[in-house]
Design an enzyme around this catalytic site. Structure first.
Site, PDB file in Angstrom:
ATOM      1  N   GLU A 172      -3.292  -9.840   2.592  1.00 55.58           N
ATOM      2  CA  GLU A 172      -4.612  -9.929   3.233  1.00 55.58           C
ATOM      3  C   GLU A 172      -5.430  -8.796   2.658  1.00 55.58           C
ATOM      4  O   GLU A 172      -5.270  -7.640   3.060  1.00 55.58           O
ATOM      5  CB  GLU A 172      -4.486  -9.753   4.760  1.00 55.58           C
ATOM      6  N   CYS A 188     -13.060  -6.074   6.996  1.00 58.19           N
ATOM      7  CA  CYS A 188     -12.737  -6.885   5.815  1.00 58.19           C
ATOM      8  C   CYS A 188     -13.577  -8.153   5.769  1.00 58.19           C
ATOM      9  O   CYS A 188     -14.013  -8.583   4.715  1.00 58.19           O
ATOM     10  CB  CYS A 188     -11.253  -7.225   5.789  1.00 58.19           C
TER      11      CYS A 188
HETATM   12  P1  NDP Z   1      -5.323   0.528   1.298  1.00 54.42           P
HETATM   13  O1  NDP Z   1      -5.046  -0.555   0.341  1.00 54.42           O
HETATM   14  O2  NDP Z   1      -5.730   1.853   0.789  1.00 54.42           O
HETATM   15  O3  NDP Z   1      -4.041   0.785   2.218  1.00 54.42           O
HETATM   16  C1  NDP Z   1      -3.438  -0.235   2.969  1.00 54.42           C
HETATM   17  C2  NDP Z   1      -2.038   0.199   3.363  1.00 54.42           C
HETATM   18  O4  NDP Z   1      -1.205   0.228   2.209  1.00 54.42           O
HETATM   19  C3  NDP Z   1      -1.966   1.587   3.972  1.00 54.42           C
HETATM   20  O5  NDP Z   1      -1.017   1.605   4.999  1.00 54.42           O
HETATM   21  C4  NDP Z   1      -1.532   2.413   2.791  1.00 54.42           C
HETATM   22  O6  NDP Z   1      -0.913   3.600   3.168  1.00 54.42           O
HETATM   23  C5  NDP Z   1      -0.541   1.488   2.130  1.00 54.42           C
HETATM   24  N1  NDP Z   1      -0.246   1.813   0.733  1.00 54.42           N
HETATM   25  C6  NDP Z   1      -0.931   2.613  -0.131  1.00 54.42           C
HETATM   26  N2  NDP Z   1      -0.338   2.614  -1.349  1.00 54.42           N
HETATM   27  C7  NDP Z   1       0.746   1.817  -1.253  1.00 54.42           C
HETATM   28  C8  NDP Z   1       1.752   1.395  -2.179  1.00 54.42           C
HETATM   29  N3  NDP Z   1       1.765   1.802  -3.463  1.00 54.42           N
HETATM   30  N4  NDP Z   1       2.707   0.549  -1.741  1.00 54.42           N
HETATM   31  C9  NDP Z   1       2.700   0.098  -0.470  1.00 54.42           C
HETATM   32  N5  NDP Z   1       1.787   0.465   0.444  1.00 54.42           N
HETATM   33  C10 NDP Z   1       0.806   1.302   0.062  1.00 54.42           C
HETATM   34  O7  NDP Z   1      -6.405  -0.076   2.288  1.00 54.42           O
HETATM   35  P2  NDP Z   1      -7.161   0.641   3.472  1.00 54.42           P
HETATM   36  O8  NDP Z   1      -6.192   1.216   4.444  1.00 54.42           O
HETATM   37  O9  NDP Z   1      -8.215   1.520   2.898  1.00 54.42           O
HETATM   38  O10 NDP Z   1      -7.849  -0.596   4.213  1.00 54.42           O
HETATM   39  C11 NDP Z   1      -9.094  -1.088   3.847  1.00 54.42           C
HETATM   40  C12 NDP Z   1      -8.938  -2.364   3.039  1.00 54.42           C
HETATM   41  O11 NDP Z   1      -8.224  -3.313   3.810  1.00 54.42           O
HETATM   42  C13 NDP Z   1     -10.256  -3.014   2.714  1.00 54.42           C
HETATM   43  O12 NDP Z   1     -10.236  -3.483   1.386  1.00 54.42           O
HETATM   44  C14 NDP Z   1     -10.311  -4.182   3.681  1.00 54.42           C
HETATM   45  O13 NDP Z   1     -11.123  -5.235   3.244  1.00 54.42           O
HETATM   46  C15 NDP Z   1      -8.880  -4.567   3.761  1.00 54.42           C
HETATM   47  N6  NDP Z   1      -8.617  -5.336   4.979  1.00 54.42           N
HETATM   48  C16 NDP Z   1      -8.297  -6.649   4.861  1.00 54.42           C
HETATM   49  C17 NDP Z   1      -8.087  -7.417   5.986  1.00 54.42           C
HETATM   50  C18 NDP Z   1      -7.672  -8.850   5.865  1.00 54.42           C
HETATM   51  O14 NDP Z   1      -7.151  -9.372   6.832  1.00 54.42           O
HETATM   52  N7  NDP Z   1      -7.874  -9.515   4.762  1.00 54.42           N
HETATM   53  C19 NDP Z   1      -8.220  -6.849   7.333  1.00 54.42           C
HETATM   54  C20 NDP Z   1      -8.544  -5.460   7.342  1.00 54.42           C
HETATM   55  C21 NDP Z   1      -8.735  -4.740   6.190  1.00 54.42           C
HETATM   56  P3  NDP Z   1      -1.804   4.931   3.272  1.00 54.42           P
HETATM   57  O15 NDP Z   1      -2.911   4.639   4.227  1.00 54.42           O
HETATM   58  O16 NDP Z   1      -0.828   5.905   3.789  1.00 54.42           O
HETATM   59  O17 NDP Z   1      -2.301   5.205   1.865  1.00 54.42           O
END
Ligand code: NDP
Length: 498
Positions: free
Chosen positions: A245, A279
């Protein structure tokens, strides 16, 4: 590592992840950071618990999940305050977020049996001597990686459905919102104290990466498209299935026969709710020539009334301080390329806040139109007709949701959007409709949470055939004769050959 830090930016102190409020810097959570060995141990414990949870049966799971739902509902103020403290989201918006999550939890618990339970499916003529049986079995342990912008609603969309399907879950909350993630785990443990069916591991991105490689049976990731690619690559090593997502750049189309007041209200809320950090938020609007000016006036009037600040306001701080630069870049780029700010604009970014900004006549190739801004900004561009609006909407690789305002053509236009979801004469409403699947296409990801498809996403279809009579026309045996084969040929020609 001890650091003096920007409010809102998480730090690690003495092996603990410390989350703080982006406006005040007040501490929200202090959670033990998981080492790779901790992640493995948590997944191993969850695996042991998954057998117990699956063995409870669907009725007992339903009862436990409904009790968890009741906890969330009855403690909604407490959870909303924590969301507000940790991410800066206005309390009223946090309440709406939890309400939506509670609705999904209720639906998933109540419908798991109907959607996933064993059923007979029809046999066809060719194998009429066999009965056909289908059921959906849990994967085992599902790893859920969540974002910070909706720290309850978004992970619950995976967690509730995965648990209802009979899986154990290990959650890696965003480093910005670990306390909210842990609150969910702790409240679940109150109604399921026996086994660690739902656990969390905390830390930075490397902990998420470790979860992908920990041997979980499926990963449900919500976050940015860039991180989604990394998650998928890590999961590819072990053929672990993934649900992605990812981000979006959702558009609203305003047709000539739209209710302009309603469209303006939906554009302002859909674009600026949660300070635009959504999102499925409306980031761009295409309004047809004849209604453009009147629509823009209404949007500006409404957005101009919104209050910005930390307590009791409409728009809170930007949760992730680093995003402020992205928002500033998008606004500056739009203005430098000939776009006009009819509200907010060049001075809108006032850390940790961004004032509501409405940009018009923004070139389609600018960052503000093409990239996820994740701030309280809207671009509104003029189009000749809805066909041009659809073409511009579909020109990006993102395809999460979308909105259409109008009467005669609105449903047809909604169908033409290259997206997983759409709202007609409202914005974002598909997310709260627990009976509908949620997910995107293209760079917005694949797979679905919510609804029956969301339950099936967390279960493997198991197909069983059972002999109920002797075969009159044996085909799947070396005992068949030439005469049997000749009769088969005759049969297939008779039924399918014309
Ligand atoms: P990120 O992609 O930065 O992070 C998402 C999660 O992935 C966090 O828990 C992060 O940890 C973790 N993460 C980071 N690097 C890795 C890795 N290499 N391997 C596995 N996990 C990892 O997104 P954001 O938290 O900034 O969220 C915002 C984004 O989410 C926007 O693009 C938004 O559109 C999208 N979104 C999509 C939704 C949907 O349903 N389609 C709903 C809500 C948001 P950490 O935070 O510790 O870096």
């Amino acid at each position: 590592m001890t650091a003096v830090h920007v409010p809102g930016t998480p730090v690690i102190e003495d092996g603990r992840l410390v989350s703080t409020n982006p406006a005040t810097g007040a501490e929200a959570g202090r959670l033990l950071v998981a080492s790779p060995a901790d992640v493995e141990a948590t997944v191993a414990q969850a695996r042991a618990a998954s057998g117990w949870w699956a063995g409870l049966g669907v009725a007992a799971r339903r009862e436990r999940l409904l009790r968890w739902r009741s906890r969330l509902a009855s403690r909604i103020e407490e959870l909303a305050e924590l969301i507000h403290l940790e991410g800066g989201k206005p309390v009223a918006e946090a309440v709406v977020e939890v309400v939506t999550a509670v609705e999904h939890l209720d639906w998933a618990a109540r419908n798991a049996k109907r959607v996933l339970g064993p059923r007979r499916v029809r046999s066809r003529l060719m194998l009429a001597e066999f009965s056909a049986h289908l059921e959906y079995q849990p994967y085992g342990v599902v790893g859920v990686i969540g974002p910070w912008n909706y720290p309850v609603f978004t992970p619950i969309g995976s967690i509730a459905y995965a648990l209802a399907a009979g899986n154990a879950v290990v959650l890696k909350p965003s480093e910005y919102t670990p306390a909210v993630g842990q609150w969910l785990v702790d409240s679940f443990a109150e109604v399921v104290p026996e086994e660690p069916v739902f656990a969390a591991v905390h830390g930075l991105g490397d902990v998420g990466a470790a979860l992908c490689r920990s041997g979980v049976d499926k990963v449900a990731f919500t976050g940015s498209t860039a991180t989604g690619r990394k998650v998928m690559a890590a999961c590819a090593e072990s053929l672990t299935p993934v649900l992605i997502e990812a981000g979006g750049k959702d558009a609203m189309i305003v047709d000539t026969d739209a209710d302009l007041d309603a469209a303006a209200a939906a554009a302002v809320w859909g674009g600026l709710t949660n300070a635009g950090q959504t999102c499925i938020g409306i980031e761009r609007v295409y309004a047809v020539e004849g209604v453009f000016d009147r629509f823009v006036d209404r949007v500006v009037q409404r957005a101009g009334r919104l209050t910005v600040g930390t307590d009791g306001t409409d728009i809170g701080p930007i949760t992730m301080p680093s995003q402020l630069e992205v928002i500033r870049r998008h606004i500056d780029d739009a203005l430098a390329r000939g776009g006009r700010a009819v509200l907010g604009g060049a001075d809108a970014v006032q850390p940790p806040y961004v004032r509501p900004t409405v940009l018009v006549d923004v070139p389609e190739d600018s960052a503000a139109v093409r990239e996820e801004t994740f701030g309280p900004t809207l671009t509104i561009n003029r189009v000749r007709d809805v066909d041009e609006a659809v073409a511009r909407t579909n020109a990006l690789r993102y395809g999460l949701g979308g909105s259409v305002f109008g009467r005669r053509r609105a449903m047809a236009v909604a169908r033409r959007l290259h997206s997983g979801m759409a709202s007609v004469n409202s914005a974002l409403t598909f997310a709260g409709m627990s009976t509908l699947p949620f997910g995107g296409v293209g760079d917005s990801g694949f797979g679905r949470i919510h609804g029956a498809d969301g339950l099936r996403e967390f279960a493997r279809p198991k197909a069983i055939t059972r002999r109920r009579a002797r075969s009159l026309l044996p085909a799947t045996t070396f005992d068949r004769t030439d005469a049997d084969v000749a009769r088969l040929v005759k049969l297939i020609k008779r039924f399918y050959g014309r």
